[in-house]
Enzyme design. Sequence first.
Site, PDB file in Angstrom:
ATOM      1  N   ASP A  17       0.852  -1.193   0.000  1.00 20.44           N
ATOM      2  CA  ASP A  17       0.000   0.000   0.000  1.00 20.44           C
ATOM      3  C   ASP A  17       0.886   1.241   0.000  1.00 20.44           C
ATOM      4  O   ASP A  17       1.633   1.470   0.951  1.00 20.44           O
ATOM      5  CB  ASP A  17      -0.870  -0.048   1.262  1.00 20.44           C
ATOM      6  CG  ASP A  17      -1.741   1.177   1.412  1.00 20.44           C
ATOM      7  OD1 ASP A  17      -1.777   2.038   0.515  1.00 20.44           O
ATOM      8  OD2 ASP A  17      -2.400   1.264   2.474  1.00 20.44           O
ATOM      9  N   ILE A  18       0.781   2.034  -1.045  1.00 16.38           N
ATOM     10  CA  ILE A  18       1.683   3.183  -1.191  1.00 16.38           C
ATOM     11  C   ILE A  18       1.496   4.214  -0.078  1.00 16.38           C
ATOM     12  O   ILE A  18       2.426   4.964   0.227  1.00 16.38           O
ATOM     13  CB  ILE A  18       1.505   3.823  -2.590  1.00 16.38           C
ATOM     14  CG1 ILE A  18       2.734   4.667  -2.962  1.00 16.38           C
ATOM     15  CG2 ILE A  18       0.213   4.618  -2.681  1.00 16.38           C
ATOM     16  CD1 ILE A  18       2.765   5.092  -4.415  1.00 16.38           C
ATOM     17  N   ASN A  31      -7.549  11.840 -10.975  1.00 19.58           N
ATOM     18  CA  ASN A  31      -8.265  12.231 -12.198  1.00 19.58           C
ATOM     19  C   ASN A  31      -8.168  13.746 -12.331  1.00 19.58           C
ATOM     20  O   ASN A  31      -7.673  14.423 -11.430  1.00 19.58           O
ATOM     21  CB  ASN A  31      -9.717  11.743 -12.171  1.00 19.58           C
ATOM     22  CG  ASN A  31     -10.481  12.319 -11.007  1.00 19.58           C
ATOM     23  OD1 ASN A  31     -10.658  13.531 -10.894  1.00 19.58           O
ATOM     24  ND2 ASN A  31     -10.909  11.451 -10.095  1.00 19.58           N
ATOM     25  N   VAL A  40      -6.146   3.898  -5.935  1.00 16.32           N
ATOM     26  CA  VAL A  40      -5.077   4.453  -5.096  1.00 16.32           C
ATOM     27  C   VAL A  40      -5.422   5.878  -4.662  1.00 16.32           C
ATOM     28  O   VAL A  40      -5.061   6.308  -3.559  1.00 16.32           O
ATOM     29  CB  VAL A  40      -3.716   4.345  -5.840  1.00 16.32           C
ATOM     30  CG1 VAL A  40      -3.609   5.274  -7.013  1.00 16.32           C
ATOM     31  CG2 VAL A  40      -2.567   4.532  -4.866  1.00 16.32           C
ATOM     32  N   ASP A  41      -6.143   6.598  -5.495  1.00 17.71           N
ATOM     33  CA  ASP A  41      -6.576   7.968  -5.165  1.00 17.71           C
ATOM     34  C   ASP A  41      -7.443   7.953  -3.900  1.00 17.71           C
ATOM     35  O   ASP A  41      -7.216   8.739  -2.953  1.00 17.71           O
ATOM     36  CB  ASP A  41      -7.362   8.504  -6.372  1.00 17.71           C
ATOM     37  CG  ASP A  41      -7.603   9.996  -6.351  1.00 17.71           C
ATOM     38  OD1 ASP A  41      -7.049  10.688  -5.480  1.00 17.71           O
ATOM     39  OD2 ASP A  41      -8.350  10.469  -7.234  1.00 17.71           O
ATOM     40  N   SER A 124      -2.476   4.521 -14.183  1.00 14.27           N
ATOM     41  CA  SER A 124      -3.403   4.185 -15.307  1.00 14.27           C
ATOM     42  C   SER A 124      -3.749   2.708 -15.421  1.00 14.27           C
ATOM     43  O   SER A 124      -4.555   2.355 -16.280  1.00 14.27           O
ATOM     44  CB  SER A 124      -2.862   4.661 -16.669  1.00 14.27           C
ATOM     45  OG  SER A 124      -3.004   6.045 -16.844  1.00 14.27           O
ATOM     46  N   THR A 125      -3.157   1.836 -14.593  1.00 13.70           N
ATOM     47  CA  THR A 125      -3.364   0.397 -14.823  1.00 13.70           C
ATOM     48  C   THR A 125      -4.577  -0.184 -14.093  1.00 13.70           C
ATOM     49  O   THR A 125      -4.825  -1.386 -14.173  1.00 13.70           O
ATOM     50  CB  THR A 125      -2.126  -0.424 -14.405  1.00 13.70           C
ATOM     51  OG1 THR A 125      -1.945  -0.309 -12.991  1.00 13.70           O
ATOM     52  CG2 THR A 125      -0.888   0.043 -15.133  1.00 13.70           C
ATOM     53  N   VAL A 127      -8.479   1.580 -12.935  1.00 11.65           N
ATOM     54  CA  VAL A 127      -9.701   2.111 -13.554  1.00 11.65           C
ATOM     55  C   VAL A 127      -9.445   2.560 -14.996  1.00 11.65           C
ATOM     56  O   VAL A 127     -10.303   2.390 -15.866  1.00 11.65           O
ATOM     57  CB  VAL A 127     -10.235   3.295 -12.719  1.00 11.65           C
ATOM     58  CG1 VAL A 127     -11.409   3.967 -13.406  1.00 11.65           C
ATOM     59  CG2 VAL A 127     -10.636   2.833 -11.335  1.00 11.65           C
TER      60      VAL A 127
HETATM   61  N1  AR6 Z   1      -1.225   1.353  -3.154  1.00  5.26           N
HETATM   62  C1  AR6 Z   1      -0.584   1.073  -4.313  1.00  5.26           C
HETATM   63  N2  AR6 Z   1      -1.225   0.771  -5.463  1.00  5.26           N
HETATM   64  C2  AR6 Z   1      -2.576   0.758  -5.432  1.00  5.26           C
HETATM   65  C3  AR6 Z   1      -3.323   1.047  -4.262  1.00  5.26           C
HETATM   66  C4  AR6 Z   1      -2.594   1.358  -3.086  1.00  5.26           C
HETATM   67  N3  AR6 Z   1      -3.196   1.656  -1.925  1.00  5.26           N
HETATM   68  N4  AR6 Z   1      -4.638   0.948  -4.566  1.00  5.26           N
HETATM   69  C5  AR6 Z   1      -4.723   0.595  -5.866  1.00  5.26           C
HETATM   70  N5  AR6 Z   1      -3.477   0.482  -6.381  1.00  5.26           N
HETATM   71  P1  AR6 Z   1      -6.143   3.145 -10.074  1.00  5.26           P
HETATM   72  P2  AR6 Z   1      -5.821   4.664 -12.609  1.00  5.26           P
HETATM   73  C6  AR6 Z   1      -3.063   0.144  -7.762  1.00  5.26           C
HETATM   74  O1  AR6 Z   1      -7.452   2.609 -10.536  1.00  5.26           O
HETATM   75  O2  AR6 Z   1      -5.918   3.417 -13.394  1.00  5.26           O
HETATM   76  C7  AR6 Z   1      -9.380   6.780  -9.493  1.00  5.26           C
HETATM   77  O3  AR6 Z   1     -10.756   6.705  -9.267  1.00  5.26           O
HETATM   78  C8  AR6 Z   1      -4.043  -0.565  -8.646  1.00  5.26           C
HETATM   79  O4  AR6 Z   1      -4.013  -1.962  -8.394  1.00  5.26           O
HETATM   80  O5  AR6 Z   1      -6.012   3.602  -8.680  1.00  5.26           O
HETATM   81  O6  AR6 Z   1      -4.731   5.639 -12.927  1.00  5.26           O
HETATM   82  C9  AR6 Z   1      -8.916   8.180  -9.870  1.00  5.26           C
HETATM   83  O7  AR6 Z   1      -9.664   9.180  -9.189  1.00  5.26           O
HETATM   84  C10 AR6 Z   1      -3.493  -0.229 -10.022  1.00  5.26           C
HETATM   85  O8  AR6 Z   1      -2.422  -1.116 -10.355  1.00  5.26           O
HETATM   86  O9  AR6 Z   1      -5.675   4.408 -11.009  1.00  5.26           O
HETATM   87  C11 AR6 Z   1      -9.167   8.215 -11.340  1.00  5.26           C
HETATM   88  O10 AR6 Z   1     -10.504   8.506 -11.635  1.00  5.26           O
HETATM   89  C12 AR6 Z   1      -2.894   1.161  -9.832  1.00  5.26           C
HETATM   90  O11 AR6 Z   1      -2.843   1.376  -8.420  1.00  5.26           O
HETATM   91  C13 AR6 Z   1      -8.852   6.814 -11.787  1.00  5.26           C
HETATM   92  O12 AR6 Z   1      -9.092   5.994 -10.641  1.00  5.26           O
HETATM   93  C14 AR6 Z   1      -3.675   2.279 -10.477  1.00  5.26           C
HETATM   94  O13 AR6 Z   1      -5.060   2.002 -10.380  1.00  5.26           O
HETATM   95  C15 AR6 Z   1      -7.405   6.659 -12.197  1.00  5.26           C
HETATM   96  O14 AR6 Z   1      -7.228   5.364 -12.717  1.00  5.26           O
END
Ligand code: AR6
Length: 175
Positions: A17-18, A31, A40-41, A124-125, A127
Site C-alpha cells: 500500500d503506497i 483524475n 489508489v486515489d 493508469s493500470t 480504472v
Molecule cells: N497502493 C498502491 N497501489 C494501489 C493502491 C494502493 N493503496 N490501490 C490501488 N493500487 P487506479 P488509474 C493500484 O485505478 O488506473 C481513481 O478513481 C491498482 O491496483 O487507482 O490511474 C482516480 O480518481 C493499479 O495497479 O488508477 C481516477 O478517476 C494502480 O494502483 C482513476 O481511478 C492504479 O489504479 C485513475 O485510474
Amino acid sequence: MNDTSHTGPALDVTTGDITTEQVDAIVNAANSSLLGGGGVDGAIHRAAGPGLLDECRLLGGCDTGEAKTTKGHRLPATWIIHTVGPYWRGGDHGEAELLASCYSSSLARADEVGARSVAFPAISTGVYGYPSDLAAAVAVDAVRSAATSVELVRFVCFDDETRRLYEQLLTSPKR
Ligand code: AR6
C-alpha cells in the site's frame, strides 16, 4: 531489489500500500478534477485525511500527463504529487507519451520541492485500463531517461504479478 547500473535515480520495486511508504513524496494516480476517486486515489485521500481535499480544491484540477503537488497531511510522506494518467483507448491515442509525461512531470515536481525519494503506483493500470506490462515498460523507461535530482524511485505494486513485471525490466539492460 535495487538497480544501481545507471546514473539516474536508484530504482526499486515493492508490493504493498503506497500510503504507508516512508519516502519524501508519493505519487497519486488521480483524475483531472484532483478531487478524489477510487483506487489508489481513494486510499491516499482516506489515509491523508480531509485536509488533503481542502488543499486539492485550491489547485484547479490537472491536465492528463501533468502533475501538481500538495503536502502529505497525515501520511508519512512529506509530499503528495498528483498526476493524471491517460485512459487506455487502444494505444494509438498518445497513451504512451502521456503516461511517460506523468512520470517525468512528477519527478520535475519532486525536484521543485527538494524531494529525494519518490514512490510511484502503477499509474493508469486500474480504472483507466492501461495494460500492466506496457505501462511498466513506459514507467521504467521514463524514469531512467528523466533528468532529475531524485535519488530513489520506488515502484509500489499492488500485486505480485505487477511486481514481477517491474523486476524483469529492472534487471534488463537500459534501452
Ligand atoms: N497502493 C498502491 N497501489 C494501489 C493502491 C494502493 N493503496 N490501490 C490501488 N493500487 P487506479 P488509474 C493500484 O485505478 O488506473 C481513481 O478513481 C491498482 O491496483 O487507482 O490511474 C482516480 O480518481 C493499479 O495497479 O488508477 C481516477 O478517476 C494502480 O494502483 C482513476 O481511478 C492504479 O489504479 C485513475 O485510474
